[in-house]
Write a protein that holds these residues in place. Structure first.
Motif, mmCIF file in Angstrom:
data_model
loop_
_atom_site.group_PDB
_atom_site.id
_atom_site.type_symbol
_atom_site.label_atom_id
_atom_site.label_comp_id
_atom_site.label_asym_id
_atom_site.label_seq_id
_atom_site.Cartn_x
_atom_site.Cartn_y
_atom_site.Cartn_z
ATOM 1 N N ALA A 194 0.836 -1.205 0.000
ATOM 2 C CA ALA A 194 0.000 0.000 0.000
ATOM 3 C C ALA A 194 0.871 1.256 0.000
ATOM 4 N N THR A 195 1.964 1.235 0.766
ATOM 5 C CA THR A 195 2.897 2.364 0.793
ATOM 6 C C THR A 195 3.615 2.505 -0.544
ATOM 7 N N ASP A 196 4.089 1.374 -1.083
ATOM 8 C CA ASP A 196 4.796 1.402 -2.371
ATOM 9 C C ASP A 196 3.911 1.944 -3.482
ATOM 10 N N LEU A 197 2.666 1.476 -3.527
ATOM 11 C CA LEU A 197 1.762 1.907 -4.589
ATOM 12 C C LEU A 197 1.504 3.407 -4.511
ATOM 13 N N PRO A 230 16.165 -1.479 2.171
ATOM 14 C CA PRO A 230 14.975 -2.339 2.282
ATOM 15 C C PRO A 230 13.705 -1.579 1.932
ATOM 16 N N TYR A 231 12.736 -2.305 1.426
ATOM 17 C CA TYR A 231 11.400 -1.791 1.124
ATOM 18 C C TYR A 231 11.392 -0.674 0.080
ATOM 19 N N ALA A 232 12.363 -0.686 -0.819
ATOM 20 C CA ALA A 232 12.449 0.373 -1.822
ATOM 21 C C ALA A 232 11.831 -0.063 -3.140
ATOM 22 N N PRO A 233 10.842 0.667 -3.655
ATOM 23 C CA PRO A 233 10.373 0.433 -5.020
ATOM 24 C C PRO A 233 11.486 0.800 -5.996
ATOM 25 N N PRO A 247 7.138 -2.381 -7.423
ATOM 26 C CA PRO A 247 6.972 -2.359 -5.957
ATOM 27 C C PRO A 247 8.018 -3.237 -5.290
ATOM 28 N N SER A 248 8.356 -2.944 -4.038
ATOM 29 C CA SER A 248 9.426 -3.686 -3.358
ATOM 30 C C SER A 248 9.100 -5.166 -3.218
ATOM 31 N N GLY A 249 7.810 -5.525 -3.158
ATOM 32 C CA GLY A 249 7.429 -6.923 -3.051
ATOM 33 C C GLY A 249 7.735 -7.720 -4.302
ATOM 34 N N SER A 282 12.737 6.812 -2.715
ATOM 35 C CA SER A 282 12.834 7.029 -1.268
ATOM 36 C C SER A 282 12.384 8.449 -0.957
ATOM 37 N N ARG A 283 12.128 8.681 0.311
ATOM 38 C CA ARG A 283 11.711 10.016 0.759
ATOM 39 C C ARG A 283 12.798 10.649 1.619
ATOM 40 N N THR A 284 13.031 11.926 1.407
ATOM 41 C CA THR A 284 13.972 12.688 2.225
ATOM 42 C C THR A 284 13.281 13.942 2.737
ATOM 43 N N LYS A 285 13.693 14.386 3.922
ATOM 44 C CA LYS A 285 13.091 15.592 4.502
ATOM 45 C C LYS A 285 14.030 16.759 4.281
ATOM 46 N N VAL A 286 13.559 17.741 3.535
ATOM 47 C CA VAL A 286 14.316 18.953 3.269
ATOM 48 C C VAL A 286 13.478 20.142 3.704
#
Length: 330
Positions: free
Chosen positions: A39-42, A214-217, A199-201, A132-136
């Motif tokens: 769900a997160t990957d999608l 880990p868990y990276a699309p 998707p990572s799966g 991936s997500r980064t906080k800027v």
């Protein structure tokens, strides 16, 4: 033997993609549920498709994907969804790990040659990135990070040894043509080209790989140059000829770890003549009669290449039409 032939024969060896080898991936017990992570990957993949654009959609150049700037009017990748012309953003459903994944892919050009089956070897140029997500400045930004590229491939990659997302995507593309150059190199044209959003799966999930977290699309820009037809069970019949429904995909659903809930019988046994749970491309006795398929591929007692099998009346038989790959003449 001229340089071109020597070069081409060197390519016949099928190997697994270095960054996508199942054998090299660490085996971990993932702490996250496949469905929850999907769900997160999608959500991330679809956000990326809606906020990024392809700088140059020419399939013959290096594919560059950039973020649409504030106020920009570049067409998002999402704008190509189900387009009637190229580029086309399409998707297909893939059952794995008890989850029905939506696998998005962009077709920049379909190609003019043949399509690989999901168990063939492919010669492909590719560029890989992970999401991936980064906080800027307190803003959580979604972006892609480069991890590997092959612009001049020298070996075939077996789709059964790479990440599942590759085997589920490449049958949607075709090869093109090629020619030898005076310097011994080979030039390719009219090949299938596109971008895969995995998707990572259908990639490395919890284990990661070679700098991929880990868990990276994953995102792959690919160009399909050539196919190496595989005979997985060495029965004399190439796998793609054992694809009974002709959809390009063959799956062994007897693996209850990967497929805890098998699909309906019409899908489960689509490429399994004797319905013993082993698809024909991995079954040395396709029809379950106790006689190996290789032994049965004979005409008047002589074993011959499957593609050259004539019918008993002397006419050529289309191998893909022989349901049980069995020809016996008196």
């Amino acid at each position: 033997m001229n340089k071109f032939k020597y070069y081409f024969f060197l390519l016949i060896t099928t190997v697994s993609l270095f960054s996508c080898s199942k054998d090299e991936a660490a085996t971990l017990s993932p702490p996250r549920e496949f469905a929850v992570q999907y769900a997160t990957d999608l959500a991330d993949i679809e956000e990326y498709l809606k906020t990024y654009y392809i700088e140059d959609t020419n399939p013959d150049v290096v594919t560059k994907i950039l973020k649409i700037p504030t106020g920009g009017n570049q067409p998002s990748i999402w704008s190509y969804l189900n387009s009637s012309t190229f580029p086309k953003l399409q998707s297909r459903e893939v059952l794995r790990n008890g989850v029905t994944y939506k696998l998005y892919y962009v077709v920049l050009r379909e190609g003019t040659g043949a399509s690989p089956s999901s168990t063939d070897g492919v010669l492909t140029a590719y560029r890989g990135e992970y999401l991936s997500r980064t906080k800027v400045a307190e803003v959580n930004t979604l972006g892609a990070t480069f991890f590997e590229e092959s612009s001049n491939p020298q070996t075939f990659f077996n789709l059964t040894s790479t990440i599942a997302g590759w085997g589920q995507s490449f049958p949607q593309f075709k090869t093109g043509t090629y020619r030898s150059n005076p310097d011994g190199t080979v030039s390719y044209s009219d090949f299938g080209a596109g971008v895969l959003f995995i998707p990572s799966g259908l990639a490395y999930f919890a284990s990661g790989q070679n700098g991929i977290p880990p868990y990276a699309p994953l995102i792959f820009s690919i160009k399909l140059y050539e196919i190496n037809r595989i005979d997985s069970d060495n029965d004399g019949i190439a796998d793609y000829l054992e694809d009974l429904n002709g959809d390009g995909y063959m799956t062994n659903y007897s693996n209850t770890t990967t497929y805890p809930t098998p699909p309906v019988d019409a899908i489960r046994y689509a490429d399994d003549t004797d319905k013993d749970g082993i698809p024909n491309f991995q079954d040395v006795d396709d029809d379950g009669d106790g006689v190996s398929t290789r032994t049965e591929i004979t005409v008047n007692g002589k074993l011959i290449p499957f593609a050259d099998i004539p019918s008993c009346d002397g006419n050529t038989t289309n191998p893909s039409r022989i349901k049980r790959h069995l020809v016996k003449c008196n």
